[in-house]
Write a protein that holds these residues in place. Sequence first.
Motif, PDB file in Angstrom:
ATOM      1  N   ASN A 128       0.810  -1.219   0.000  1.00  0.00           N
ATOM      2  CA  ASN A 128       0.000   0.000   0.000  1.00  0.00           C
ATOM      3  C   ASN A 128       0.843   1.269   0.000  1.00  0.00           C
ATOM      4  N   ALA A 129       2.151   1.104   0.007  1.00  0.00           N
ATOM      5  CA  ALA A 129       3.094   2.219  -0.114  1.00  0.00           C
ATOM      6  C   ALA A 129       4.154   1.782  -1.122  1.00  0.00           C
ATOM      7  N   PRO A 130       4.856   2.738  -1.732  1.00  0.00           N
ATOM      8  CA  PRO A 130       5.867   2.371  -2.734  1.00  0.00           C
ATOM      9  C   PRO A 130       6.958   1.477  -2.157  1.00  0.00           C
ATOM     10  N   ALA A 131       7.402   0.561  -2.966  1.00  0.00           N
ATOM     11  CA  ALA A 131       8.529  -0.280  -2.575  1.00  0.00           C
ATOM     12  C   ALA A 131       9.779   0.586  -2.440  1.00  0.00           C
ATOM     13  N   ALA A 132      10.672   0.167  -1.591  1.00  0.00           N
ATOM     14  CA  ALA A 132      11.930   0.900  -1.423  1.00  0.00           C
ATOM     15  C   ALA A 132      12.679   0.945  -2.754  1.00  0.00           C
ATOM     16  N   ILE A 133      13.289   2.089  -3.043  1.00  0.00           N
ATOM     17  CA  ILE A 133      14.019   2.244  -4.307  1.00  0.00           C
ATOM     18  C   ILE A 133      15.527   2.131  -4.085  1.00  0.00           C
ATOM     19  N   GLY A 134      15.898   1.523  -2.992  1.00  0.00           N
ATOM     20  CA  GLY A 134      17.306   1.340  -2.662  1.00  0.00           C
ATOM     21  C   GLY A 134      17.442   0.287  -1.579  1.00  0.00           C
ATOM     22  N   PRO A 135      18.628   0.162  -0.998  1.00  0.00           N
ATOM     23  CA  PRO A 135      18.870  -0.849   0.029  1.00  0.00           C
ATOM     24  C   PRO A 135      18.403  -0.387   1.413  1.00  0.00           C
ATOM     25  N   TYR A 136      17.099  -0.292   1.582  1.00  0.00           N
ATOM     26  CA  TYR A 136      16.507   0.098   2.862  1.00  0.00           C
ATOM     27  C   TYR A 136      15.104  -0.483   2.955  1.00  0.00           C
TER      28      TYR A 136
ATOM     29  N   GLN B 102      10.916   0.017   4.192  1.00  0.00           N
ATOM     30  CA  GLN B 102       9.911   1.069   4.348  1.00  0.00           C
ATOM     31  C   GLN B 102       9.910   1.556   5.793  1.00  0.00           C
ATOM     32  N   ALA B 103      10.067   0.626   6.720  1.00  0.00           N
ATOM     33  CA  ALA B 103      10.157   0.977   8.141  1.00  0.00           C
ATOM     34  C   ALA B 103      10.741  -0.209   8.901  1.00  0.00           C
ATOM     35  N   THR B 104      11.203   0.076  10.092  1.00  0.00           N
ATOM     36  CA  THR B 104      11.617  -0.965  11.026  1.00  0.00           C
ATOM     37  C   THR B 104      10.965  -0.674  12.368  1.00  0.00           C
TER      38      THR B 104
ATOM     39  N   TYR C 128      11.441  -1.393  16.543  1.00  0.00           N
ATOM     40  CA  TYR C 128      12.285  -1.854  17.635  1.00  0.00           C
ATOM     41  C   TYR C 128      11.695  -1.318  18.934  1.00  0.00           C
ATOM     42  N   ASN C 129      11.472  -2.209  19.907  1.00  0.00           N
ATOM     43  CA  ASN C 129      10.897  -1.813  21.200  1.00  0.00           C
ATOM     44  C   ASN C 129       9.616  -0.991  21.038  1.00  0.00           C
ATOM     45  N   ASN C 130       8.738  -1.428  20.143  1.00  0.00           N
ATOM     46  CA  ASN C 130       7.444  -0.766  19.903  1.00  0.00           C
ATOM     47  C   ASN C 130       7.563   0.660  19.378  1.00  0.00           C
ATOM     48  N   VAL C 131       8.697   0.967  18.768  1.00  0.00           N
ATOM     49  CA  VAL C 131       8.888   2.251  18.098  1.00  0.00           C
ATOM     50  C   VAL C 131       9.068   1.965  16.610  1.00  0.00           C
ATOM     51  N   VAL C 132       8.347   2.702  15.784  1.00  0.00           N
ATOM     52  CA  VAL C 132       8.398   2.539  14.333  1.00  0.00           C
ATOM     53  C   VAL C 132       9.270   3.648  13.751  1.00  0.00           C
ATOM     54  N   TYR C 133      10.265   3.270  12.996  1.00  0.00           N
ATOM     55  CA  TYR C 133      11.159   4.209  12.316  1.00  0.00           C
ATOM     56  C   TYR C 133      10.855   4.117  10.817  1.00  0.00           C
ATOM     57  N   CYS C 134      10.126   5.106  10.301  1.00  0.00           N
ATOM     58  CA  CYS C 134       9.734   5.096   8.888  1.00  0.00           C
ATOM     59  C   CYS C 134      10.773   5.802   8.035  1.00  0.00           C
ATOM     60  N   SER C 135      11.166   5.136   6.968  1.00  0.00           N
ATOM     61  CA  SER C 135      12.049   5.763   5.987  1.00  0.00           C
ATOM     62  C   SER C 135      11.306   6.903   5.308  1.00  0.00           C
ATOM     63  N   GLY C 136      12.071   7.792   4.702  1.00  0.00           N
ATOM     64  CA  GLY C 136      11.451   8.899   3.978  1.00  0.00           C
ATOM     65  C   GLY C 136      10.578   8.388   2.844  1.00  0.00           C
ATOM     66  N   GLN C 137       9.419   8.988   2.725  1.00  0.00           N
ATOM     67  CA  GLN C 137       8.503   8.667   1.633  1.00  0.00           C
ATOM     68  C   GLN C 137       8.477   9.846   0.668  1.00  0.00           C
ATOM     69  N   ILE C 138       8.394   9.507  -0.612  1.00  0.00           N
ATOM     70  CA  ILE C 138       8.253  10.533  -1.645  1.00  0.00           C
ATOM     71  C   ILE C 138       6.934  10.280  -2.370  1.00  0.00           C
ATOM     72  N   ALA C 139       6.621  11.120  -3.318  1.00  0.00           N
ATOM     73  CA  ALA C 139       5.309  11.106  -3.969  1.00  0.00           C
ATOM     74  C   ALA C 139       5.202  10.074  -5.084  1.00  0.00           C
ATOM     75  N   LEU C 140       5.468   8.821  -4.730  1.00  0.00           N
ATOM     76  CA  LEU C 140       5.300   7.732  -5.681  1.00  0.00           C
ATOM     77  C   LEU C 140       3.943   7.078  -5.465  1.00  0.00           C
ATOM     78  N   ASP C 141       3.256   6.791  -6.553  1.00  0.00           N
ATOM     79  CA  ASP C 141       2.012   6.039  -6.495  1.00  0.00           C
ATOM     80  C   ASP C 141       2.396   4.580  -6.258  1.00  0.00           C
ATOM     81  N   PRO C 142       1.887   3.955  -5.183  1.00  0.00           N
ATOM     82  CA  PRO C 142       2.307   2.581  -4.889  1.00  0.00           C
ATOM     83  C   PRO C 142       1.889   1.562  -5.947  1.00  0.00           C
ATOM     84  N   SER C 143       0.863   1.863  -6.723  1.00  0.00           N
ATOM     85  CA  SER C 143       0.421   0.895  -7.732  1.00  0.00           C
ATOM     86  C   SER C 143       1.271   0.938  -8.999  1.00  0.00           C
ATOM     87  N   THR C 144       1.914   2.086  -9.266  1.00  0.00           N
ATOM     88  CA  THR C 144       2.717   2.219 -10.484  1.00  0.00           C
ATOM     89  C   THR C 144       4.193   2.466 -10.207  1.00  0.00           C
TER      90      THR C 144
END
Length: 126
Positions: free
Chosen positions: A10-18, A20-22, A24-40
């Motif tokens: 439901n979000a764009p796939a990573a465009i590099g070696p990272y 979407q998020a990780t 740890y200890n119930n904390v979510v670290y989201c990678s930067g998102q850009i304006a990519l349509d997840p379907s295309t």
Amino acid sequence: MNHKIVSTSNAPAAIGPYSQATIYNNVVYCSGQIALDPSTNEIIEGGVKEQTDRVMKNLSAVLAEAGSGVDKVLRCTIFLDDMNDFPLVNEVYGSYFKGNLPARETVAVETLPKKVLVEISCIAYI
């Protein structure tokens, strides 16, 4: 405790070696998102307002997959390719947060991935 990788179609796939998020200890670290349509995986049409809305939708999808949400965001970092876009980005960004507002920083950069206008990352809790 090991960290968990978060991945959603439901979000764009990573465009590099990272990830979407990780988590740890119930904390979510989201990678930067850009304006990519997840379907295309293509950059959406429109200006900075449309791009910011898509970025926030992408972040929301990643947070949901992690068992979190925008209501649990603790901190965001916004990267802009033009600080003159700040008021428009702020308007759209602000529409996603009600009540307890996260901490935030906004930074102007020379260039963003795929030459988008805005990128946003965040840290949230579950």
